[in-house]
Write an enzyme that holds these catalytic residues in place. Structure first.
Site, PDB file in Angstrom:
ATOM      1  N   THR A   1     -20.903  54.536 -45.707  1.00  0.00           N
ATOM      2  CA  THR A   1     -20.306  53.488 -44.793  1.00  0.00           C
ATOM      3  C   THR A   1     -19.219  54.165 -43.835  1.00  0.00           C
ATOM      4  O   THR A   1     -18.919  53.504 -42.997  1.00  0.00           O
ATOM      5  CB  THR A   1     -19.372  52.808 -45.963  1.00  0.00           C
ATOM      6  OG1 THR A   1     -20.588  52.046 -46.704  1.00  0.00           O
ATOM      7  CG2 THR A   1     -18.627  51.644 -45.350  1.00  0.00           C
ATOM      8  N   CYS A   2     -18.736  55.346 -44.454  1.00  0.00           N
ATOM      9  CA  CYS A   2     -17.693  55.938 -43.738  1.00  0.00           C
ATOM     10  C   CYS A   2     -18.312  56.260 -42.152  1.00  0.00           C
ATOM     11  O   CYS A   2     -17.663  56.345 -41.027  1.00  0.00           O
ATOM     12  CB  CYS A   2     -17.106  57.258 -44.123  1.00  0.00           C
ATOM     13  SG  CYS A   2     -16.402  56.762 -45.841  1.00  0.00           S
ATOM     14  N   SER A   3     -19.471  56.849 -42.059  1.00  0.00           N
ATOM     15  CA  SER A   3     -20.044  57.377 -40.876  1.00  0.00           C
ATOM     16  C   SER A   3     -20.885  56.367 -40.273  1.00  0.00           C
ATOM     17  O   SER A   3     -21.045  56.263 -38.891  1.00  0.00           O
ATOM     18  CB  SER A   3     -21.214  58.425 -41.077  1.00  0.00           C
ATOM     19  OG  SER A   3     -20.435  59.528 -41.643  1.00  0.00           O
TER      20      SER A   3
END
Length: 157
Positions: A47-49
């Site tokens: 989700t972060c990337s």
């Protein structure tokens, strides 16, 4: 947990620059600036990337046009990982900050323990900081990504 209206705690955050690792005193880094600070559980994680960091990369100019002096991404990773992740994501308009020990994240009261996955990490959040004081704090529920995204923060500016 830190709350709106409170001053950021003291701490040291690291950044890898062309001159090597720079250690920033939090109070000095945020002094006399309007900053959007968002934190992720870990660099290079799904989700972060795929959503969180890319949203801020895409909207950086619009966010800064609203009077924001700096956009900073924070994770409990080391400065080398944060620099590599920023480069991989073309995050040239963002400051990629490392909280290697998690001490600053713990001082904020925004840590959680992932156990064997990676130990102490930051909860996912975004805040607006004006001259060191938190004026907005959006903390995600566990495994959620609804209130700390770039579009939500842009809409509040």
């Amino acid at each position: 947990m830190i709350a709106q209206g409170q001053r950021l705690p003291e701490g040291i955050l690291s950044e890898l620059t062309a001159d090597g690792v720079v250690e920033h005193q939090v109070r000095e880094l945020f002094a006399k600036k309007k900053v959007v600070l968002f934190a992720v559980p870990g660099a290079f994680t799904p989700t972060c990337s795929n959503a969180h960091l890319p949203g801020y990369v895409a909207l950086a100019d619009e966010i800064k046009a609203k009077g924001v002096d700096m956009i900073a991404c924070l994770a409990v990773n080391d400065a080398f990982v944060m620099q590599a992740w920023g480069k991989d994501q073309n995050a040239t308009e963002l400051m990629m900050l490392a909280d290697g020990s998690g001490a600053f994240t713990k001082a904020l009261g925004l840590e959680f323990d992932t156990g064997n996955f990676g130990g102490i990490r930051s909860r996912r959040y975004a805040m607006i900081v004006d001259d060191g004081v938190v004026t907005l704090l959006n903390v995600e529920a566990p495994k959620a990504f609804e209130v700390s995204d770039a579009r939500t923060i842009l809409a509040t500016l």
